[in-house]
Design a protein around this motif. Structure first.
Motif, PDB file in Angstrom:
ATOM      1  N   ARG A   5     -13.853  -0.257  20.049  1.00 26.37           N
ATOM      2  CA  ARG A   5     -15.088   0.456  19.716  1.00 26.37           C
ATOM      3  C   ARG A   5     -15.246   0.677  18.216  1.00 26.37           C
ATOM      4  O   ARG A   5     -15.547   1.778  17.753  1.00 26.37           O
ATOM      5  CB  ARG A   5     -15.182   1.769  20.470  1.00 26.37           C
ATOM      6  CG  ARG A   5     -15.368   1.553  21.947  1.00 26.37           C
ATOM      7  CD  ARG A   5     -15.823   2.784  22.631  1.00 26.37           C
ATOM      8  NE  ARG A   5     -16.141   2.441  24.025  1.00 26.37           N
ATOM      9  CZ  ARG A   5     -16.663   3.257  24.879  1.00 26.37           C
ATOM     10  NH1 ARG A   5     -16.925   4.496  24.524  1.00 26.37           N
ATOM     11  NH2 ARG A   5     -16.923   2.877  26.103  1.00 26.37           N
ATOM     12  N   GLY A   6     -15.000  -0.356  17.472  1.00 22.69           N
ATOM     13  CA  GLY A   6     -15.266  -0.306  16.040  1.00 22.69           C
ATOM     14  C   GLY A   6     -14.152   0.210  15.178  1.00 22.69           C
ATOM     15  O   GLY A   6     -13.564  -0.533  14.420  1.00 22.69           O
ATOM     16  N   ASN A   7     -13.812   1.479  15.296  1.00 22.25           N
ATOM     17  CA  ASN A   7     -12.842   2.047  14.351  1.00 22.25           C
ATOM     18  C   ASN A   7     -11.745   2.865  15.028  1.00 22.25           C
ATOM     19  O   ASN A   7     -11.252   3.823  14.462  1.00 22.25           O
ATOM     20  CB  ASN A   7     -13.563   2.895  13.299  1.00 22.25           C
ATOM     21  CG  ASN A   7     -14.285   4.069  13.911  1.00 22.25           C
ATOM     22  OD1 ASN A   7     -14.341   4.202  15.128  1.00 22.25           O
ATOM     23  ND2 ASN A   7     -14.843   4.921  13.083  1.00 22.25           N
ATOM     24  N   THR A   8     -11.365   2.477  16.249  1.00 22.39           N
ATOM     25  CA  THR A   8     -10.310   3.189  16.954  1.00 22.39           C
ATOM     26  C   THR A   8      -9.077   2.290  17.023  1.00 22.39           C
ATOM     27  O   THR A   8      -9.085   1.302  17.749  1.00 22.39           O
ATOM     28  CB  THR A   8     -10.783   3.574  18.371  1.00 22.39           C
ATOM     29  OG1 THR A   8     -12.030   4.266  18.272  1.00 22.39           O
ATOM     30  CG2 THR A   8      -9.783   4.470  19.054  1.00 22.39           C
ATOM     31  N   MET A  62       0.859  -1.176   0.000  1.00 27.27           N
ATOM     32  CA  MET A  62       0.000   0.000   0.000  1.00 27.27           C
ATOM     33  C   MET A  62       0.901   1.235   0.000  1.00 27.27           C
ATOM     34  O   MET A  62       1.780   1.356   0.825  1.00 27.27           O
ATOM     35  CB  MET A  62      -0.896  -0.020   1.241  1.00 27.27           C
ATOM     36  CG  MET A  62      -1.823   1.164   1.317  1.00 27.27           C
ATOM     37  SD  MET A  62      -2.824   1.246   2.839  1.00 27.27           S
ATOM     38  CE  MET A  62      -3.791  -0.218   2.729  1.00 27.27           C
ATOM     39  N   SER A  63       0.659   2.134  -0.894  1.00 30.49           N
ATOM     40  CA  SER A  63       1.470   3.340  -0.956  1.00 30.49           C
ATOM     41  C   SER A  63       1.008   4.341   0.093  1.00 30.49           C
ATOM     42  O   SER A  63      -0.101   4.276   0.609  1.00 30.49           O
ATOM     43  CB  SER A  63       1.367   3.975  -2.341  1.00 30.49           C
ATOM     44  OG  SER A  63       0.095   4.544  -2.519  1.00 30.49           O
ATOM     45  N   TYR A  64       1.892   5.281   0.415  1.00 34.97           N
ATOM     46  CA  TYR A  64       1.568   6.309   1.395  1.00 34.97           C
ATOM     47  C   TYR A  64       0.347   7.110   0.953  1.00 34.97           C
ATOM     48  O   TYR A  64      -0.501   7.436   1.751  1.00 34.97           O
ATOM     49  CB  TYR A  64       2.770   7.233   1.591  1.00 34.97           C
ATOM     50  CG  TYR A  64       2.549   8.277   2.656  1.00 34.97           C
ATOM     51  CD1 TYR A  64       2.576   7.930   4.004  1.00 34.97           C
ATOM     52  CD2 TYR A  64       2.298   9.595   2.311  1.00 34.97           C
ATOM     53  CE1 TYR A  64       2.365   8.885   4.982  1.00 34.97           C
ATOM     54  CE2 TYR A  64       2.084  10.554   3.284  1.00 34.97           C
ATOM     55  CZ  TYR A  64       2.123  10.190   4.620  1.00 34.97           C
ATOM     56  OH  TYR A  64       1.902  11.137   5.587  1.00 34.97           O
ATOM     57  N   ASP A  65       0.248   7.373  -0.339  1.00 34.33           N
ATOM     58  CA  ASP A  65      -0.884   8.122  -0.870  1.00 34.33           C
ATOM     59  C   ASP A  65      -2.194   7.386  -0.641  1.00 34.33           C
ATOM     60  O   ASP A  65      -3.243   8.007  -0.494  1.00 34.33           O
ATOM     61  CB  ASP A  65      -0.703   8.405  -2.359  1.00 34.33           C
ATOM     62  CG  ASP A  65       0.437   9.382  -2.622  1.00 34.33           C
ATOM     63  OD1 ASP A  65       0.743  10.184  -1.714  1.00 34.33           O
ATOM     64  OD2 ASP A  65       1.012   9.324  -3.723  1.00 34.33           O
ATOM     65  N   ALA A  66      -2.143   6.065  -0.593  1.00 33.09           N
ATOM     66  CA  ALA A  66      -3.364   5.279  -0.394  1.00 33.09           C
ATOM     67  C   ALA A  66      -3.896   5.427   1.020  1.00 33.09           C
ATOM     68  O   ALA A  66      -5.047   5.093   1.294  1.00 33.09           O
ATOM     69  CB  ALA A  66      -3.108   3.810  -0.701  1.00 33.09           C
ATOM     70  N   LEU A  67      -3.070   5.935   1.926  1.00 27.66           N
ATOM     71  CA  LEU A  67      -3.520   6.119   3.306  1.00 27.66           C
ATOM     72  C   LEU A  67      -4.379   7.371   3.468  1.00 27.66           C
ATOM     73  O   LEU A  67      -4.896   7.639   4.533  1.00 27.66           O
ATOM     74  CB  LEU A  67      -2.315   6.196   4.252  1.00 27.66           C
ATOM     75  CG  LEU A  67      -1.516   4.901   4.403  1.00 27.66           C
ATOM     76  CD1 LEU A  67      -0.301   5.154   5.288  1.00 27.66           C
ATOM     77  CD2 LEU A  67      -2.373   3.802   4.984  1.00 27.66           C
ATOM     78  N   HIS A  98      -5.652   8.622   6.748  1.00 24.22           N
ATOM     79  CA  HIS A  98      -6.500   7.463   6.968  1.00 24.22           C
ATOM     80  C   HIS A  98      -6.499   7.136   8.461  1.00 24.22           C
ATOM     81  O   HIS A  98      -5.483   7.293   9.136  1.00 24.22           O
ATOM     82  CB  HIS A  98      -5.957   6.284   6.146  1.00 24.22           C
ATOM     83  CG  HIS A  98      -6.874   5.120   6.126  1.00 24.22           C
ATOM     84  ND1 HIS A  98      -6.841   4.160   7.097  1.00 24.22           N
ATOM     85  CD2 HIS A  98      -7.858   4.774   5.271  1.00 24.22           C
ATOM     86  CE1 HIS A  98      -7.766   3.249   6.839  1.00 24.22           C
ATOM     87  NE2 HIS A  98      -8.393   3.605   5.727  1.00 24.22           N
ATOM     88  N   PHE A  99      -7.608   6.671   8.996  1.00 19.63           N
ATOM     89  CA  PHE A  99      -7.715   6.451  10.439  1.00 19.63           C
ATOM     90  C   PHE A  99      -6.810   5.332  10.950  1.00 19.63           C
ATOM     91  O   PHE A  99      -6.548   5.244  12.140  1.00 19.63           O
ATOM     92  CB  PHE A  99      -9.173   6.221  10.853  1.00 19.63           C
ATOM     93  CG  PHE A  99      -9.693   4.825  10.583  1.00 19.63           C
ATOM     94  CD1 PHE A  99      -9.760   3.901  11.611  1.00 19.63           C
ATOM     95  CD2 PHE A  99     -10.133   4.455   9.321  1.00 19.63           C
ATOM     96  CE1 PHE A  99     -10.260   2.623  11.381  1.00 19.63           C
ATOM     97  CE2 PHE A  99     -10.628   3.196   9.076  1.00 19.63           C
ATOM     98  CZ  PHE A  99     -10.692   2.264  10.121  1.00 19.63           C
ATOM     99  N   LEU A 100      -6.287   4.492  10.087  1.00 22.96           N
ATOM    100  CA  LEU A 100      -5.375   3.427  10.517  1.00 22.96           C
ATOM    101  C   LEU A 100      -3.905   3.824  10.384  1.00 22.96           C
ATOM    102  O   LEU A 100      -3.022   2.983  10.418  1.00 22.96           O
ATOM    103  CB  LEU A 100      -5.639   2.144   9.733  1.00 22.96           C
ATOM    104  CG  LEU A 100      -6.977   1.467   9.997  1.00 22.96           C
ATOM    105  CD1 LEU A 100      -7.150   0.261   9.080  1.00 22.96           C
ATOM    106  CD2 LEU A 100      -7.093   1.049  11.451  1.00 22.96           C
ATOM    107  N   GLU A 101      -3.621   5.083  10.266  1.00 24.79           N
ATOM    108  CA  GLU A 101      -2.251   5.537  10.084  1.00 24.79           C
ATOM    109  C   GLU A 101      -1.455   5.548  11.390  1.00 24.79           C
ATOM    110  O   GLU A 101      -0.265   5.254  11.389  1.00 24.79           O
ATOM    111  CB  GLU A 101      -2.236   6.938   9.476  1.00 24.79           C
ATOM    112  CG  GLU A 101      -0.843   7.426   9.162  1.00 24.79           C
ATOM    113  CD  GLU A 101      -0.870   8.772   8.497  1.00 24.79           C
ATOM    114  OE1 GLU A 101      -0.352   9.714   9.107  1.00 24.79           O
ATOM    115  OE2 GLU A 101      -1.403   8.875   7.390  1.00 24.79           O
ATOM    116  N   ALA A 102      -2.097   5.887  12.522  1.00 21.12           N
ATOM    117  CA  ALA A 102      -1.366   6.017  13.785  1.00 21.12           C
ATOM    118  C   ALA A 102      -2.221   5.568  14.962  1.00 21.12           C
ATOM    119  O   ALA A 102      -3.450   5.597  14.899  1.00 21.12           O
ATOM    120  CB  ALA A 102      -0.940   7.467  13.980  1.00 21.12           C
ATOM    121  N   CYS A 103      -1.545   5.178  16.028  1.00 16.46           N
ATOM    122  CA  CYS A 103      -2.205   4.774  17.271  1.00 16.46           C
ATOM    123  C   CYS A 103      -2.983   5.961  17.829  1.00 16.46           C
ATOM    124  O   CYS A 103      -2.470   7.084  17.893  1.00 16.46           O
ATOM    125  CB  CYS A 103      -1.159   4.310  18.277  1.00 16.46           C
ATOM    126  SG  CYS A 103      -1.815   3.875  19.899  1.00 16.46           S
TER     127      CYS A 103
END
Length: 88
Positions: free
Chosen positions: A37-40, A1-6, A15-20
């Motif tokens: 809680r779903g998306n954290t 996955m490229s950085y741009d895809a984030l 993107h919400f999955l980029e960092a803790c």
């Protein structure tokens, strides 16, 4: 996955999955992600558990303050009644 895809299409937000969520540590592309809680997302079980404990403490404080507020409202709403008898 490229950085741009984030990044969301047409958005500057990452993107919400980029960092803790708790410590902001970047999440690796091939590492475990601990969800709550779903998306954290969290980088570790420890960060996730700390967030759970923070949320539980906040909820307990909220319940206590709500109870105190409710008790104060009930006390201030107490009405005393009496019977008045008048005779001629």
């Amino acid at each position: 996955m490229s950085y741009d895809a984030l990044f969301y299409a047409g958005s500057e937000e990452p993107h919400f999955l980029e960092a803790c969520t708790l410590c902001s540590k970047p999440l690796g592309h091939n590492s475990d992600i601990f969800m709550y809680r779903g998306n954290t997302p969290f980088c570790s079980q420890e960060c996730r558990q700390e967030q759970i404990e923070n949320d539980e403490a906040r909820e307990r404080r909220w319940k206590m303050s709500s109870k105190k507020s409710k008790d104060a409202t009930n006390k201030s709403a107490t009405v005393q009644t009496a019977t008045l008898v008048a005779s001629n």
